[in-house]
Design an enzyme around this catalytic site. Sequence first.
Site, PDB file in Angstrom:
ATOM      1  N   GLY A  16       0.826  -1.220   0.000  1.00  0.00           N
ATOM      2  CA  GLY A  16       0.000   0.000   0.000  1.00  0.00           C
ATOM      3  C   GLY A  16       0.850   1.256   0.000  1.00  0.00           C
ATOM      4  O   GLY A  16       1.913   1.286   0.610  1.00  0.00           O
ATOM      5  N   THR A 157       4.812   0.832   6.420  1.00  0.00           N
ATOM      6  CA  THR A 157       3.375   0.495   6.427  1.00  0.00           C
ATOM      7  C   THR A 157       2.684   1.350   7.468  1.00  0.00           C
ATOM      8  O   THR A 157       3.195   1.510   8.589  1.00  0.00           O
ATOM      9  CB  THR A 157       3.064  -0.991   6.743  1.00  0.00           C
ATOM     10  OG1 THR A 157       1.650  -1.097   6.986  1.00  0.00           O
ATOM     11  CG2 THR A 157       3.793  -1.561   7.920  1.00  0.00           C
ATOM     12  N   ASP A 159       0.298   0.492   9.054  1.00  0.00           N
ATOM     13  CA  ASP A 159      -0.103  -0.416  10.142  1.00  0.00           C
ATOM     14  C   ASP A 159       0.964  -0.491  11.240  1.00  0.00           C
ATOM     15  O   ASP A 159       0.676  -0.900  12.358  1.00  0.00           O
ATOM     16  CB  ASP A 159      -0.317  -1.850   9.607  1.00  0.00           C
ATOM     17  CG  ASP A 159      -1.261  -1.899   8.415  1.00  0.00           C
ATOM     18  OD1 ASP A 159      -1.966  -0.904   8.182  1.00  0.00           O
ATOM     19  OD2 ASP A 159      -1.285  -2.928   7.718  1.00  0.00           O
ATOM     20  N   GLY A 202      -5.475  -0.720   9.343  1.00  0.00           N
ATOM     21  CA  GLY A 202      -4.385  -1.145  10.238  1.00  0.00           C
ATOM     22  C   GLY A 202      -4.210  -2.642  10.243  1.00  0.00           C
ATOM     23  O   GLY A 202      -3.361  -3.193  10.932  1.00  0.00           O
ATOM     24  N   ARG A 315      -4.017   7.528   4.723  1.00  0.00           N
ATOM     25  CA  ARG A 315      -2.824   7.242   3.903  1.00  0.00           C
ATOM     26  C   ARG A 315      -2.615   8.348   2.877  1.00  0.00           C
ATOM     27  O   ARG A 315      -1.747   8.224   2.018  1.00  0.00           O
ATOM     28  CB  ARG A 315      -3.045   5.928   3.146  1.00  0.00           C
ATOM     29  CG  ARG A 315      -2.557   4.714   3.841  1.00  0.00           C
ATOM     30  CD  ARG A 315      -3.061   3.431   3.228  1.00  0.00           C
ATOM     31  NE  ARG A 315      -2.900   3.281   1.796  1.00  0.00           N
ATOM     32  CZ  ARG A 315      -3.239   2.168   1.138  1.00  0.00           C
ATOM     33  NH1 ARG A 315      -3.714   1.131   1.803  1.00  0.00           N
ATOM     34  NH2 ARG A 315      -3.100   2.072  -0.149  1.00  0.00           N
TER      35      ARG A 315
HETATM   36  O1  F6P Z   1      -1.358  -2.584   4.925  1.00  0.00           O
HETATM   37  C1  F6P Z   1      -1.745  -1.265   4.726  1.00  0.00           C
HETATM   38  C2  F6P Z   1      -3.233  -1.140   4.526  1.00  0.00           C
HETATM   39  O2  F6P Z   1      -3.560   0.209   4.424  1.00  0.00           O
HETATM   40  C3  F6P Z   1      -4.079  -1.809   5.631  1.00  0.00           C
HETATM   41  O3  F6P Z   1      -4.213  -1.009   6.772  1.00  0.00           O
HETATM   42  C4  F6P Z   1      -5.360  -2.074   4.885  1.00  0.00           C
HETATM   43  O4  F6P Z   1      -6.061  -3.143   5.458  1.00  0.00           O
HETATM   44  C5  F6P Z   1      -4.882  -2.401   3.523  1.00  0.00           C
HETATM   45  O5  F6P Z   1      -3.617  -1.801   3.342  1.00  0.00           O
HETATM   46  C6  F6P Z   1      -5.772  -1.913   2.401  1.00  0.00           C
HETATM   47  O6  F6P Z   1      -5.359  -2.519   1.232  1.00  0.00           O
HETATM   48  P1  F6P Z   1      -5.467  -1.859  -0.219  1.00  0.00           P
HETATM   49  O7  F6P Z   1      -4.563  -0.678  -0.250  1.00  0.00           O
HETATM   50  O8  F6P Z   1      -5.009  -2.923  -1.145  1.00  0.00           O
HETATM   51  O9  F6P Z   1      -6.903  -1.504  -0.387  1.00  0.00           O
END
Ligand code: F6P
Length: 398
Positions: A16, A157, A159, A202, A315
């Site tokens: 991500g 990350t 998270d 997270g 993010r």
């Molecule tokens: O691992 C980072 C994260 O933002 C998590 O918190 C979330 O569950 C996931 O990625 C979301 O995934 P994507 O960006 O593929 O939608």
Amino acid sequence: MTKNYKGTIAILTGGGDVPGLNPAIRAATIRANKEGYRVLGLRNGWEGIMKIDRSKPIEKQNYCQILSENNVKKIVRSGGTFLHTSRTKPSKVAKGKVPEELREKYSADSNDLTDEILKNLEYLGVEFLIPIGGDDTLSYGLRLHDEGVRCIGIPKTMDNDVPGTDYCIGFSTCVTRTIEYTHQLRTCAGSHERIMVIEVMGRYAGYTALVPAMAGASDRCVIPEFKFDIERLTELLVKDRKDNESNYSVVLVSEGAMFKGSEMTFANQTPDDYGHKKLGGIGDMVSFEILSRSSKYNKGVPINTINQRMSYMTRSGQPDAIDSIVPMAFGNLAIDLILGGESGRMVCLKDGRYDHVPFELITQYDKKIDISRFYDSDRYRPHYLNCLGMPLYIMTGD
Ligand code: F6P
């Protein structure tokens, strides 16, 4: 032909996107150039190296570009990743995702394209690789290290759950945004005297809810590390609302939080290449349950709830101060390690100091909150007593 550089260092970002990736790319590039190294930016994470065309020179590649101070100096002003990203795992590529020209050779349902990756890295002349990512991205870096590629990882990350480091790029901005947006939403909760439920991303760790809660963003928080009792949570939030002269209360709910006796709530059932299904939806359920139980603690009168998923907002945007400084240091440290002849290391922050740990740590355990030290599982609040000598975020060590 003689090279006018000492060697080639490649950088990629995987998983991500978060704010803070660009400062790491910028710092590593400028420092490496200064030390006499050529820097290549590999685009779209591990997917990009899989798609290198070995019949074309670097200048004509779609997934690789030469980086220099000139093309990275301004990238720090924005979030995301200038190199783009993917969640591709080259050791497990589904049939339909194998690059077209390789389909004859790799036709199984799941394919390990590591041989192609190694050939592509060699073709590009890559001698050192800096993958920037979470434990998924870095675990494939470990695989390449085991295959003989000299690799230095940088943890990233929102998270904040990469083992071996107190801090991952993107976490600070996530906390900053969570605090900021939660406070902004107070008007909507307060004006209507509601209970507000905010779901935060997270994944399987609760840092993104617990740390903002510690900073006063919410009255309560529920996290994946402890299955909560919805009756108790409702009771606490009704009381918080009553104790608040503006007559509202707020709970932060980790997307991975679970009701007592239940499992995680997924937005859909399709796993990504690393086996993760997309989380989401627990906030809606908590909100519904609080609404239907609230009258019991409020003299028979139900209390309206609102729920908001923070989702990608935490993010988004440009990096905050910490996500501008730490990635700069991580990028420089990665180059220091390369210059020192190291490989198979991940840069990290340990007790407030920059350091590095063996890559293997990433796959050895899951990093989670130590709830016996940092979570009050009766009051659904962060627990911290003595901050003297503790690291910056108090509860993010492992
Ligand atoms: O691992 C980072 C994260 O933002 C998590 O918190 C979330 O569950 C996931 O990625 C979301 O995934 P994507 O960006 O593929 O939608």
